[in-house]
Design an enzyme around this catalytic site. Structure first.
Site, short mmCIF file in Angstrom:
data_model
loop_
_atom_site.label_atom_id
_atom_site.label_comp_id
_atom_site.label_asym_id
_atom_site.label_seq_id
_atom_site.Cartn_x
_atom_site.Cartn_y
_atom_site.Cartn_z
N ARG A 97 -46.62 -104.16 14.10
CA ARG A 97 -45.17 -104.00 14.18
C ARG A 97 -44.58 -104.99 15.20
O ARG A 97 -44.67 -104.78 16.40
CB ARG A 97 -44.84 -102.56 14.58
CG ARG A 97 -43.43 -102.12 14.20
CD ARG A 97 -43.12 -100.74 14.76
NE ARG A 97 -43.99 -99.70 14.23
CZ ARG A 97 -43.82 -99.12 13.03
NH1 ARG A 97 -42.81 -99.48 12.28
NH2 ARG A 97 -44.64 -98.19 12.61
N LYS A 110 -48.50 -118.77 3.50
CA LYS A 110 -49.79 -118.53 4.17
C LYS A 110 -50.94 -119.20 3.40
O LYS A 110 -51.86 -119.73 4.00
CB LYS A 110 -50.06 -117.03 4.33
CG LYS A 110 -49.16 -116.33 5.35
CD LYS A 110 -49.20 -116.95 6.74
CE LYS A 110 -48.51 -116.06 7.77
NZ LYS A 110 -48.28 -116.78 9.06
N ALA A 116 -39.18 -116.66 7.16
CA ALA A 116 -38.67 -116.67 5.79
C ALA A 116 -37.38 -115.88 5.78
O ALA A 116 -37.11 -115.09 6.68
CB ALA A 116 -39.68 -116.05 4.82
N ASP A 144 -38.56 -126.40 18.81
CA ASP A 144 -38.18 -125.95 17.47
C ASP A 144 -39.00 -126.76 16.48
O ASP A 144 -38.80 -127.97 16.35
CB ASP A 144 -36.67 -126.18 17.26
CG ASP A 144 -36.23 -125.82 15.84
OD1 ASP A 144 -37.10 -125.54 14.99
OD2 ASP A 144 -35.02 -125.82 15.59
N VAL A 145 -39.92 -126.11 15.79
CA VAL A 145 -40.86 -126.84 14.94
C VAL A 145 -40.25 -127.41 13.66
O VAL A 145 -40.95 -128.08 12.91
CB VAL A 145 -42.11 -125.99 14.60
CG1 VAL A 145 -42.88 -125.64 15.85
CG2 VAL A 145 -41.74 -124.74 13.80
N TYR A 176 -44.45 -109.36 0.30
CA TYR A 176 -44.78 -110.49 1.17
C TYR A 176 -44.35 -111.82 0.52
O TYR A 176 -43.98 -112.76 1.20
CB TYR A 176 -46.27 -110.47 1.52
CG TYR A 176 -46.59 -111.20 2.80
CD1 TYR A 176 -46.06 -110.79 4.02
CD2 TYR A 176 -47.41 -112.32 2.79
CE1 TYR A 176 -46.35 -111.46 5.19
CE2 TYR A 176 -47.71 -113.00 3.97
CZ TYR A 176 -47.18 -112.56 5.15
OH TYR A 176 -47.47 -113.25 6.31
O1 0WD Z 1 -48.04 -107.97 10.91
C1 0WD Z 1 -47.80 -108.99 11.53
N1 0WD Z 1 -46.91 -109.00 12.48
C2 0WD Z 1 -48.58 -110.22 11.22
C3 0WD Z 1 -48.15 -111.45 11.65
C4 0WD Z 1 -49.82 -110.09 10.41
C5 0WD Z 1 -50.50 -111.34 10.18
C6 0WD Z 1 -50.01 -112.54 10.62
N2 0WD Z 1 -48.84 -112.58 11.33
C7 0WD Z 1 -48.36 -113.87 11.78
C8 0WD Z 1 -46.94 -114.23 11.43
O2 0WD Z 1 -46.79 -114.60 10.08
C9 0WD Z 1 -46.70 -115.40 12.37
O3 0WD Z 1 -47.31 -116.56 11.85
O4 0WD Z 1 -48.40 -113.96 13.18
C10 0WD Z 1 -47.48 -114.96 13.61
C11 0WD Z 1 -46.64 -114.39 14.75
O5 0WD Z 1 -45.82 -113.39 14.24
P1 0WD Z 1 -45.38 -112.05 15.00
O6 0WD Z 1 -46.02 -111.96 16.31
O7 0WD Z 1 -45.55 -110.96 14.02
O8 0WD Z 1 -43.80 -112.23 15.10
P2 0WD Z 1 -42.72 -112.62 16.25
O9 0WD Z 1 -43.00 -111.90 17.51
O10 0WD Z 1 -41.38 -112.39 15.62
O11 0WD Z 1 -42.94 -114.17 16.46
C12 0WD Z 1 -42.71 -115.12 15.45
C13 0WD Z 1 -41.97 -116.26 16.07
C14 0WD Z 1 -40.47 -116.25 16.10
O12 0WD Z 1 -39.79 -115.23 16.53
P3 0WD Z 1 -38.21 -115.13 16.04
O13 0WD Z 1 -37.94 -113.70 16.20
O14 0WD Z 1 -37.45 -116.04 16.97
O15 0WD Z 1 -38.13 -115.55 14.59
O16 0WD Z 1 -42.09 -117.48 15.38
C15 0WD Z 1 -41.25 -118.36 16.10
C16 0WD Z 1 -40.29 -117.54 16.88
O17 0WD Z 1 -40.63 -117.44 18.21
N3 0WD Z 1 -40.45 -119.25 15.29
C17 0WD Z 1 -40.31 -120.53 15.60
N4 0WD Z 1 -40.86 -121.28 16.58
C18 0WD Z 1 -40.51 -122.56 16.65
N5 0WD Z 1 -39.65 -123.14 15.80
C19 0WD Z 1 -39.41 -121.06 14.67
C20 0WD Z 1 -39.08 -122.44 14.80
N6 0WD Z 1 -38.23 -123.05 13.96
N7 0WD Z 1 -39.01 -120.06 13.83
C21 0WD Z 1 -39.66 -118.97 14.22
#
Ligand code: 0WD
Length: 255
Positions: free
Chosen positions: A194, A164, A97, A66-67, A157
């Site tokens: 998505r 970011k 967020a 957990d960061v 956003y």
């Molecule tokens: O359109 C998009 N999906 C885009 C995403 C476009 C451009 C960038 N990004 C970025 C996001 O901002 C993020 O930095 O890519 C990164 C990964 O995002 P993702 O793949 O879209 O999203 P997801 O599969 O939900 O993974 C993000 C994860 C969290 O998932 P949950 O559902 O548990 O919030 O970030 C992690 C967690 O696994 N996360 C944490 N990891 C460690 N400690 C914490 C935490 N406190 N909080 C969230």
């Protein structure tokens, strides 16, 4: 094709099979790399373990991290050090967020929500880079994920865009610090994909359809496209690149 055989990479932020982190993990796995996955909380542990097991790769590790906790980060990297000694790179794919602050006007952002987004989505890169760099005895490459909302005001956003922007600046300062140790730090600015996190962003479907209609490549970005750019940044092919941001967004950012 590109080989990362014999190298070990930490992938942070796999939540499920749609996660961009999972796209990066698959590209790394296809290149022959050894993988270490970290997850945020018990809620997603089983999902991450299941995905990691599906790779059927020897030596894959799955650890909590957990960061928001310095202690959790140091424990995690101490365990990684104990298990593998040296790592060659790290993918930081973490953001968070409050859902209610990812719609409407940015001007309504709360102090709490602002600091939470900065803490998890931006400061975590620096906290993790500090610990990970200590394990990069042969040099290394750190890659984080950003979005165009940090460069321009994108509707909805909001607070994440400001996080970011701070993440993007952190990439440059970390690159400046860690370059002397042979460690490179770069970001990928992904087009909208998505995922679970994306669901929180207001009117996300509109954003996707705009990309299909207007982006030079006329299609949305896939996690595989981001994964393949990540392995370029992890490999020696990108050895002259640090402090850089690469847009993997069907060219949308030029419009
Ligand atoms: O359109 C998009 N999906 C885009 C995403 C476009 C451009 C960038 N990004 C970025 C996001 O901002 C993020 O930095 O890519 C990164 C990964 O995002 P993702 O793949 O879209 O999203 P997801 O599969 O939900 O993974 C993000 C994860 C969290 O998932 P949950 O559902 O548990 O919030 O970030 C992690 C967690 O696994 N996360 C944490 N990891 C460690 N400690 C914490 C935490 N406190 N909080 C969230």
């Amino acid at each position: 094709s590109l080989s990362l055989a014999g190298k070990t990479y930490v992938v942070m932020g796999v939540a499920n099979k749609r996660s961009i982190a999972w796209g990066i993990a698959r590209s790394l796995h296809n290149a022959g790399a050894r993988l270490i996955f970290t997850y945020a909380g018990e809620r997603i542990e089983s999902s991450v373990r299941e995905l990691a097991n599906s790779l059927e790769a020897e030596g894959t590790l799955v650890l909590p991290c957990d960061v928001t906790s310095d202690e959790a980060i140091s424990t995690c990297f101490a365990e990684i050090k104990e298990a593998v000694g040296t790592i060659h790179g790290l993918a930081h794919c973490i953001a968070f967020a409050k859902t209610e602050e990812l719609k409407g006007e940015f001007v309504n952002t709360s102090r709490d929500g602002f600091l939470l987004a900065q803490n998890i989505s931006s400061y975590s890169l620096t906290a993790v880079a500090k610990q990970a760099s200590g394990l990069m005895a042969e040099g290394g490459s750190i890659v984080t994920l950003t979005y165009i909302g940090g460069e321009r005001a994108i509707p909805n956003y909001n607070v994440m865009g400001v996080a970011k922007a701070s993440l993007d600046a952190s990439v440059r300062y970390l690159a400046a610090d860690l370059g002397k140790h042979g460690i490179r730090v770069n970001s990928i600015s992904a087009g909208p994909i998505r995922t679970l996190s994306a669901k929180a962003i207001g009117e996300f479907n509109l954003i996707l359809s705009e990309i299909e209609e207007r982006a030079p490549l006329r299609r949305t970005t896939t996690p595989e496209e981001v994964g393949d750019t990540a392995i370029f940044l992890f490999s020696d092919l990108s050895r002259g690149i640090t402090g850089e941001n690469i847009h993997v967004d069907s060219g949308f950012h030029i419009l």
